[in-house]
Design a protein around this motif. Structure first.
Motif, PDB file in Angstrom:
ATOM      1  N   ASP A  59       0.967  -1.694  -0.170  1.00  0.00           N
ATOM      2  CA  ASP A  59       0.285  -0.009   0.414  1.00  0.00           C
ATOM      3  C   ASP A  59       1.172   1.323   0.319  1.00  0.00           C
ATOM      4  OD1 ASP A  59      -1.778  -1.904   0.240  1.00  0.00           O
ATOM      5  OD2 ASP A  59      -2.428  -1.436   2.414  1.00  0.00           O
ATOM      6  N   THR A  60       0.288   2.164  -0.564  1.00  0.00           N
ATOM      7  CA  THR A  60       1.012   3.286  -0.671  1.00  0.00           C
ATOM      8  C   THR A  60       0.331   4.749  -0.866  1.00  0.00           C
ATOM      9  OG1 THR A  60       2.462   2.738  -2.775  1.00  0.00           O
ATOM     10  CG2 THR A  60       2.691   4.678  -2.353  1.00  0.00           C
ATOM     11  N   ASP A  61       0.922   5.643   0.178  1.00  0.00           N
ATOM     12  CA  ASP A  61       0.431   6.582   0.662  1.00  0.00           C
ATOM     13  C   ASP A  61       0.952   8.014  -0.348  1.00  0.00           C
ATOM     14  OD1 ASP A  61       1.193   5.479   3.271  1.00  0.00           O
ATOM     15  OD2 ASP A  61      -0.940   6.152   3.477  1.00  0.00           O
ATOM     16  N   PHE A  62       0.362   8.564  -0.534  1.00  0.00           N
ATOM     17  CA  PHE A  62       0.493  10.029  -1.727  1.00  0.00           C
ATOM     18  C   PHE A  62      -0.474  11.320  -0.596  1.00  0.00           C
ATOM     19  CE2 PHE A  62       1.089   6.542  -4.812  1.00  0.00           C
ATOM     20  CZ  PHE A  62       1.715   6.882  -5.280  1.00  0.00           C
ATOM     21  N   VAL A  63      -0.129  12.543  -1.335  1.00  0.00           N
ATOM     22  CA  VAL A  63      -0.051  13.573  -0.641  1.00  0.00           C
ATOM     23  C   VAL A  63      -0.785  14.120  -1.813  1.00  0.00           C
ATOM     24  CG1 VAL A  63      -0.139  16.125   1.073  1.00  0.00           C
ATOM     25  CG2 VAL A  63       0.221  13.355   1.671  1.00  0.00           C
ATOM     26  N   PHE A  64      -1.697  14.673  -2.537  1.00  0.00           N
ATOM     27  CA  PHE A  64      -1.463  15.923  -3.109  1.00  0.00           C
ATOM     28  C   PHE A  64      -2.376  17.264  -2.796  1.00  0.00           C
ATOM     29  CE2 PHE A  64      -2.479  11.981  -4.701  1.00  0.00           C
ATOM     30  CZ  PHE A  64      -2.155  11.542  -6.524  1.00  0.00           C
ATOM     31  N   LEU A  65      -1.258  18.015  -3.555  1.00  0.00           N
ATOM     32  CA  LEU A  65      -2.099  19.502  -2.717  1.00  0.00           C
ATOM     33  C   LEU A  65      -2.719  20.308  -4.455  1.00  0.00           C
ATOM     34  CD1 LEU A  65       0.909  21.691  -0.708  1.00  0.00           C
ATOM     35  CD2 LEU A  65      -0.774  19.594  -0.372  1.00  0.00           C
ATOM     36  N   THR A  66      -3.875  20.485  -4.341  1.00  0.00           N
ATOM     37  CA  THR A  66      -5.035  21.837  -5.024  1.00  0.00           C
ATOM     38  C   THR A  66      -4.836  22.882  -4.527  1.00  0.00           C
ATOM     39  OG1 THR A  66      -6.277  19.296  -5.550  1.00  0.00           O
ATOM     40  CG2 THR A  66      -7.372  22.046  -6.190  1.00  0.00           C
ATOM     41  N   VAL A  67      -4.557  23.799  -6.003  1.00  0.00           N
ATOM     42  CA  VAL A  67      -4.792  25.282  -5.767  1.00  0.00           C
ATOM     43  C   VAL A  67      -5.467  25.904  -6.303  1.00  0.00           C
ATOM     44  CG1 VAL A  67      -2.818  27.254  -5.405  1.00  0.00           C
ATOM     45  CG2 VAL A  67      -1.754  25.250  -4.861  1.00  0.00           C
ATOM     46  N   THR A  68      -6.691  26.685  -5.819  1.00  0.00           N
ATOM     47  CA  THR A  68      -7.472  27.231  -6.413  1.00  0.00           C
ATOM     48  C   THR A  68      -7.658  28.837  -6.007  1.00  0.00           C
ATOM     49  OG1 THR A  68      -9.061  25.356  -6.225  1.00  0.00           O
ATOM     50  CG2 THR A  68      -9.571  27.648  -6.986  1.00  0.00           C
ATOM     51  N   ALA A  69      -7.271  29.584  -6.973  1.00  0.00           N
ATOM     52  CA  ALA A  69      -7.317  31.296  -7.481  1.00  0.00           C
ATOM     53  C   ALA A  69      -8.756  32.024  -8.145  1.00  0.00           C
ATOM     54  CB  ALA A  69      -6.116  31.616  -7.828  1.00  0.00           C
ATOM     55  N   GLU A  70      -8.500  32.939  -7.624  1.00  0.00           N
ATOM     56  CA  GLU A  70     -10.218  33.553  -8.259  1.00  0.00           C
ATOM     57  C   GLU A  70      -9.188  34.480  -8.220  1.00  0.00           C
ATOM     58  OE1 GLU A  70     -13.261  32.871  -8.691  1.00  0.00           O
ATOM     59  OE2 GLU A  70     -12.760  30.435  -8.363  1.00  0.00           O
ATOM     60  N   VAL A  71      -9.398  34.949 -10.272  1.00  0.00           N
ATOM     61  CA  VAL A  71      -8.525  36.406 -10.284  1.00  0.00           C
ATOM     62  C   VAL A  71      -9.262  36.980 -11.341  1.00  0.00           C
ATOM     63  CG1 VAL A  71      -5.962  37.088 -11.715  1.00  0.00           C
ATOM     64  CG2 VAL A  71      -5.991  35.443  -9.906  1.00  0.00           C
ATOM     65  N   SER A 114       2.961  26.995 -11.856  1.00  0.00           N
ATOM     66  CA  SER A 114       2.026  28.125 -12.491  1.00  0.00           C
ATOM     67  C   SER A 114       0.816  27.182 -12.801  1.00  0.00           C
ATOM     68  CB  SER A 114       1.206  27.849 -14.355  1.00  0.00           C
ATOM     69  OG  SER A 114       2.853  29.322 -14.621  1.00  0.00           O
ATOM     70  N   LEU A 115      -0.580  27.785 -12.245  1.00  0.00           N
ATOM     71  CA  LEU A 115      -2.013  27.109 -12.580  1.00  0.00           C
ATOM     72  C   LEU A 115      -2.475  27.142 -14.138  1.00  0.00           C
ATOM     73  CD1 LEU A 115      -3.164  29.078  -8.716  1.00  0.00           C
ATOM     74  CD2 LEU A 115      -2.176  27.091  -9.302  1.00  0.00           C
ATOM     75  N   THR A 140     -14.370  27.568 -15.308  1.00  0.00           N
ATOM     76  CA  THR A 140     -15.299  28.499 -14.650  1.00  0.00           C
ATOM     77  C   THR A 140     -14.298  30.282 -14.868  1.00  0.00           C
ATOM     78  OG1 THR A 140     -15.731  27.163 -13.283  1.00  0.00           O
ATOM     79  CG2 THR A 140     -16.438  29.003 -12.704  1.00  0.00           C
ATOM     80  N   PRO A 141     -15.948  30.739 -15.019  1.00  0.00           N
ATOM     81  CA  PRO A 141     -14.712  32.496 -15.827  1.00  0.00           C
ATOM     82  C   PRO A 141     -13.927  32.375 -14.509  1.00  0.00           C
ATOM     83  CG  PRO A 141     -17.177  32.133 -16.331  1.00  0.00           C
ATOM     84  CD  PRO A 141     -16.486  30.805 -16.147  1.00  0.00           C
ATOM     85  N   ALA A 142     -12.835  33.303 -14.107  1.00  0.00           N
ATOM     86  CA  ALA A 142     -12.345  33.850 -13.218  1.00  0.00           C
ATOM     87  C   ALA A 142     -11.503  32.917 -12.328  1.00  0.00           C
ATOM     88  CB  ALA A 142     -12.588  34.926 -12.938  1.00  0.00           C
ATOM     89  N   ARG A 143     -11.494  31.294 -12.484  1.00  0.00           N
ATOM     90  CA  ARG A 143     -10.851  30.498 -11.623  1.00  0.00           C
ATOM     91  C   ARG A 143      -9.660  29.873 -12.896  1.00  0.00           C
ATOM     92  NH1 ARG A 143     -14.592  26.309  -8.941  1.00  0.00           N
ATOM     93  NH2 ARG A 143     -15.050  28.336  -7.234  1.00  0.00           N
ATOM     94  N   TRP A 144      -8.904  29.932 -11.710  1.00  0.00           N
ATOM     95  CA  TRP A 144      -7.636  29.109 -12.118  1.00  0.00           C
ATOM     96  C   TRP A 144      -6.873  28.150 -11.011  1.00  0.00           C
ATOM     97  CZ3 TRP A 144      -4.022  31.207 -15.393  1.00  0.00           C
ATOM     98  CH2 TRP A 144      -4.071  31.962 -16.504  1.00  0.00           C
ATOM     99  N   GLU A 145      -6.672  26.609 -10.931  1.00  0.00           N
ATOM    100  CA  GLU A 145      -6.281  26.156 -10.473  1.00  0.00           C
ATOM    101  C   GLU A 145      -5.512  24.989 -10.793  1.00  0.00           C
ATOM    102  OE1 GLU A 145     -10.526  24.029  -9.586  1.00  0.00           O
ATOM    103  OE2 GLU A 145     -10.534  23.665 -11.920  1.00  0.00           O
TER     104      GLU A 145
END
Length: 350
Positions: free
Chosen positions: A156-168, A192-193, A198-203
């Motif tokens: 079994d393997t553990d992973f950690v993912f980071l999700t970054v969301t910005a409204e610009v 870079s994101l 969705t308009p104005a959303r970067w992720e």
């Protein structure tokens, strides 16, 4: 009296009358030669109103065509510091300026500053046009961690993912934005994101392999809890903005444990009861269940049930499964959106 005498008297009278008529005109002519002329025209260099002054007039608009006027922009004149606010039509005027070199500084809320040098000449009007670039605005930013337990070969393997969301946003339109990126100064990381649907959303979701410092060293996401993240944005003309700091609240190390069906269990029931165990947690949380069917060796998502309350440990499948191979997962989710997902629990329905 001779004929000559009779003629001379009338002639003398006519000459005298003519002199009487001409004398005032001659006097006026003689006086004009000795009295100064009136100089009331301001364009006359000898007029008291004559000034060796110039004028600057201009307009402040948006950066791209069709140019829209920017009312209320401040235009400051240097030297001197005199200022004007642009009209409803974005116009301004400085008059009565001595000839010379001037600098105009233009500022408007939400726009990049601009400036221009202007040479003013006597009795001339110089026209100047300013096209201000709207500065990007970061109106929201968030980072969440997803801890995932999965099967990899025999372990079994553990992973950690980071999700970054910005409204610009950008006053010149979303297509004016050229780059939006996340920065983690403490980890020497920036990347870079991507634009979302969705308009104005970067992720962007960063995998463990992508979470590396500029030198290539892997970043431990658990060490990022409480560290400052920033979003920076740049538009096509070069205006930049940087968000206030925001933080990763937690990485959930604890994971739910599927109890049954699991480990390839063969079921005769087509509506199984899904059961799991969750160690005690000190923070507010809910559960999310997902069920997949393997079709041609590829997983197909059949069901997602979210926001099951804390303390829930079982869920009847809300429907009927056909014969085949399946797996399901259970995830714990905190109120910030951080999650920890179990490994896949497999089973077969006959």
């Amino acid at each position: 009296m001779t004929k000559t005498g009779r003629i001379a008297k009338p002639l003398a009278g006519r000459v005298a009358g003519l002199c009487a008529l001409l004398l005032p005109a001659m006097c006026c002519w003689l006086l004009s030669c000795t009295t100064p002329a009136e100089h009331s025209n301001p364009l006359d260099p000898e007029s008291p109103a004559y000034q060796e002054k110039g004028t600057i007039t201009g307009r402040v608009t948006s950066f791209y065509q069709p140019y829209s006027p920017l009312p209320g922009a401040e235009v400051r004149l240097l030297p001197g510091g005199e200022s004007r606010r642009t009209s409803t039509f974005g116009e301004f005027t400085f008059s009565g300026l001595s000839p010379g070199r001037y600098m105009l500084l233009v500022t408007a809320e939400g726009f990049a500053d601009d400036s221009a040098g202007v040479e003013v000449a006597a009795r001339q009007t110089r026209e100047v046009a300013f096209h201000l670039d709207a500065v990007p605005q970061v109106t929201g930013a968030k980072v969440t961690a997803a801890h995932v337990k999965t099967r990899a070969s025999l372990s079994d393997t553990d992973f950690v993912f980071l999700t970054v969301t910005a409204e610009v946003s950008d006053g010149d339109g979303p297509n004016d934005l050229q780059r939006v990126q996340v920065e983690i100064p403490a980890a020497a990381f920036d990347d870079s994101l991507r634009r979302s649907s969705t308009p104005a959303r970067w992720e962007r979701t960063f995998s463990p392999e992508e979470l590396r410092e500029s030198g290539g060293r892997a970043i431990n996401p658990y060490n990022l809890v409480g560290e400052s993240f920033h979003i920076s944005a740049r538009d096509a003309p070069g205006a930049q903005a940087r968000s206030a700091p925001f933080q990763l609240v937690r990485v959930i190390a604890e994971e739910p444990l599927p109890q049954q069906p699991a480990n390839g269990q063969v079921l005769t029931s087509h509506s199984p009861q899904l059961q799991w165990f969750m160690p005690p947690l000190s923070f507010e949380h809910t559960f999310t269940i997902q069920v997949f069917k393997l079709i041609g060796g590829f997983p197909t998502l059949l069901l997602t049930i979210s926001e099951l309350p804390a303390g829930t440990m079982a869920l009847p499948y809300p429907g009927r499964l056909t014969s085949g191979s399946y797996f399901w997962t259970v995830a714990v989710v905190d109120r910030f959106g951080n999650s920890s997902r179990s490994k896949e629990a497999t089973f077969v329905v006959q």
